[in-house]
Design a protein around this motif. Sequence first.
Motif, PDB file in Angstrom:
ATOM      1  N   LYS A   1       0.849  -1.196   0.000  1.00 13.74           N
ATOM      2  CA  LYS A   1       0.000   0.000   0.000  1.00 13.74           C
ATOM      3  C   LYS A   1       0.879   1.238   0.000  1.00 13.74           C
ATOM      4  O   LYS A   1       1.824   1.346   0.762  1.00 13.74           O
ATOM      5  N   GLU A   2       0.553   2.188  -0.869  1.00  8.80           N
ATOM      6  CA  GLU A   2       1.261   3.459  -0.873  1.00  8.80           C
ATOM      7  C   GLU A   2       0.666   4.358   0.195  1.00  8.80           C
ATOM      8  O   GLU A   2      -0.556   4.455   0.334  1.00  8.80           O
ATOM      9  N   ILE A   3       1.532   5.000   0.961  1.00  8.43           N
ATOM     10  CA  ILE A   3       1.028   5.886   2.008  1.00  8.43           C
ATOM     11  C   ILE A   3       0.310   7.062   1.364  1.00  8.43           C
ATOM     12  O   ILE A   3       0.653   7.493   0.265  1.00  8.43           O
ATOM     13  N   GLY A   4      -0.710   7.553   2.040  1.00 10.22           N
ATOM     14  CA  GLY A   4      -1.505   8.649   1.512  1.00 10.22           C
ATOM     15  C   GLY A   4      -0.806   9.994   1.666  1.00 10.22           C
ATOM     16  O   GLY A   4       0.185  10.131   2.378  1.00 10.22           O
ATOM     17  N   GLU A   5      -1.357  10.981   0.974  1.00 10.11           N
ATOM     18  CA  GLU A   5      -0.846  12.350   1.109  1.00 10.11           C
ATOM     19  C   GLU A   5      -1.091  12.823   2.537  1.00 10.11           C
ATOM     20  O   GLU A   5      -2.141  12.536   3.124  1.00 10.11           O
ATOM     21  N   PHE A   6      -0.127  13.533   3.091  1.00  6.67           N
ATOM     22  CA  PHE A   6      -0.318  14.096   4.424  1.00  6.67           C
ATOM     23  C   PHE A   6       0.581  15.308   4.607  1.00  6.67           C
ATOM     24  O   PHE A   6       1.587  15.480   3.911  1.00  6.67           O
ATOM     25  N   LYS A   7       0.197  16.130   5.547  1.00  5.12           N
ATOM     26  CA  LYS A   7       0.996  17.278   5.977  1.00  5.12           C
ATOM     27  C   LYS A   7       0.720  17.436   7.460  1.00  5.12           C
ATOM     28  O   LYS A   7      -0.416  17.697   7.860  1.00  5.12           O
TER      29      LYS A   7
ATOM     30  N   ILE B   1      13.479   7.741  11.001  1.00  2.48           N
ATOM     31  CA  ILE B   1      12.468   7.301  11.969  1.00  2.48           C
ATOM     32  C   ILE B   1      11.473   8.441  12.160  1.00  2.48           C
ATOM     33  O   ILE B   1      11.874   9.592  12.321  1.00  2.48           O
ATOM     34  N   TYR B   2      10.191   8.108  12.156  1.00  2.00           N
ATOM     35  CA  TYR B   2       9.128   9.063  12.481  1.00  2.00           C
ATOM     36  C   TYR B   2       8.266   8.429  13.553  1.00  2.00           C
ATOM     37  O   TYR B   2       7.550   7.467  13.277  1.00  2.00           O
ATOM     38  N   SER B   3       8.358   8.917  14.786  1.00  4.09           N
ATOM     39  CA  SER B   3       7.417   8.430  15.795  1.00  4.09           C
ATOM     40  C   SER B   3       6.124   9.215  15.599  1.00  4.09           C
ATOM     41  O   SER B   3       6.152  10.380  15.198  1.00  4.09           O
ATOM     42  N   VAL B   4       4.990   8.549  15.852  1.00  4.50           N
ATOM     43  CA  VAL B   4       3.692   9.180  15.588  1.00  4.50           C
ATOM     44  C   VAL B   4       2.721   8.845  16.712  1.00  4.50           C
ATOM     45  O   VAL B   4       2.549   7.679  17.065  1.00  4.50           O
TER      46      VAL B   4
ATOM     47  N   MET C   1       9.154  13.688  15.856  1.00  5.81           N
ATOM     48  CA  MET C   1       7.962  13.181  16.543  1.00  5.81           C
ATOM     49  C   MET C   1       6.761  13.826  15.848  1.00  5.81           C
ATOM     50  O   MET C   1       6.527  15.025  15.992  1.00  5.81           O
ATOM     51  N   LEU C   2       6.031  13.038  15.056  1.00  6.28           N
ATOM     52  CA  LEU C   2       4.920  13.573  14.276  1.00  6.28           C
ATOM     53  C   LEU C   2       3.671  13.728  15.126  1.00  6.28           C
ATOM     54  O   LEU C   2       3.331  12.848  15.913  1.00  6.28           O
ATOM     55  N   ALA C   3       2.987  14.845  14.919  1.00  6.99           N
ATOM     56  CA  ALA C   3       1.725  15.134  15.605  1.00  6.99           C
ATOM     57  C   ALA C   3       0.575  14.746  14.678  1.00  6.99           C
ATOM     58  O   ALA C   3       0.527  15.182  13.530  1.00  6.99           O
ATOM     59  N   ASP C   4      -0.331  13.930  15.183  1.00  2.93           N
ATOM     60  CA  ASP C   4      -1.462  13.448  14.385  1.00  2.93           C
ATOM     61  C   ASP C   4      -2.767  13.620  15.167  1.00  2.93           C
ATOM     62  O   ASP C   4      -3.510  12.662  15.375  1.00  2.93           O
ATOM     63  N   PRO C   5      -3.075  14.847  15.628  1.00  2.00           N
ATOM     64  CA  PRO C   5      -4.242  15.028  16.494  1.00  2.00           C
ATOM     65  C   PRO C   5      -5.579  14.721  15.826  1.00  2.00           C
ATOM     66  O   PRO C   5      -6.543  14.403  16.514  1.00  2.00           O
ATOM     67  N   THR C   6      -5.644  14.765  14.504  1.00  2.00           N
ATOM     68  CA  THR C   6      -6.896  14.433  13.805  1.00  2.00           C
ATOM     69  C   THR C   6      -6.958  12.957  13.426  1.00  2.00           C
ATOM     70  O   THR C   6      -7.975  12.497  12.922  1.00  2.00           O
ATOM     71  N   GLY C   7      -5.860  12.231  13.643  1.00  2.00           N
ATOM     72  CA  GLY C   7      -5.840  10.803  13.336  1.00  2.00           C
ATOM     73  C   GLY C   7      -5.687  10.478  11.860  1.00  2.00           C
ATOM     74  O   GLY C   7      -5.879   9.337  11.454  1.00  2.00           O
ATOM     75  N   THR C   8      -5.301  11.445  11.051  1.00  2.00           N
ATOM     76  CA  THR C   8      -5.164  11.216   9.609  1.00  2.00           C
ATOM     77  C   THR C   8      -4.161  10.107   9.305  1.00  2.00           C
ATOM     78  O   THR C   8      -4.459   9.182   8.540  1.00  2.00           O
ATOM     79  N   LEU C   9      -2.986  10.188   9.895  1.00  2.00           N
ATOM     80  CA  LEU C   9      -1.974   9.156   9.659  1.00  2.00           C
ATOM     81  C   LEU C   9      -2.400   7.820  10.271  1.00  2.00           C
ATOM     82  O   LEU C   9      -2.253   6.771   9.649  1.00  2.00           O
ATOM     83  N   ALA C  10      -2.906   7.861  11.495  1.00  3.80           N
ATOM     84  CA  ALA C  10      -3.324   6.623  12.161  1.00  3.80           C
ATOM     85  C   ALA C  10      -4.391   5.891  11.346  1.00  3.80           C
ATOM     86  O   ALA C  10      -4.364   4.661  11.246  1.00  3.80           O
TER      87      ALA C  10
END
Length: 187
Positions: free
Chosen positions: A6-12, A68-71, A96-105
């Motif tokens: 699976k290719e990872i989705g677009e994110f910022k 490494i990207y911790s999320v 350390m990536l911030a994912d408060p909306t859960g987009t990456l998760a």
Amino acid sequence: MSLIGKEIGEFKVQSFVNNEFKEVTKEGVLGKWAVFFFYPADFTFVCPTELEDLADKYEDFKKIGCEIYSVSCDTHFVHKAWHDVSKTIKKIQYPMLADPTGTLARDFDVMIEENGLAERGSFIINPEGKIVAYEVIAGNVGRNADELFRRVQASQFVAEHGDEVCPAKWKPGAETLKPSLNLVGLL
């Protein structure tokens, strides 16, 4: 359903790294090997032991061309606050990536919707942005940076030597396997 290939989705997203806030995007990840290391939350119990283990191994990951990207689903402000009060987290030099909306998760299928937290998931991403290996485990069990590092090395080896496969416990320099043509589909 498997996420392999699976290719990872677009994110910022925002990150906390080297005592600064920096934006991280999919485009910034492409072109090198990466590990996305999801954990439930800052200021918890098992998470700092894992993040410290990765921090201790970070130079080795960098030497093999892997970032490494911790999320977690915390904000970058929470990452900074944790860094400022924890001797363990102060060791971290990777983003350390911030994912408060859960987009990456959600994109990596590790979001625990009812809790607003991520499962413990480790994902190895190739330079093309595709998942080549991953594991997701229960929140009460910590992971091992040495084993994750070994899996990145094996994934890199297989990407470079497509006709060979790496057996259990393989490390660079060890023997690999060359499957016979009639067994290739059964790997």
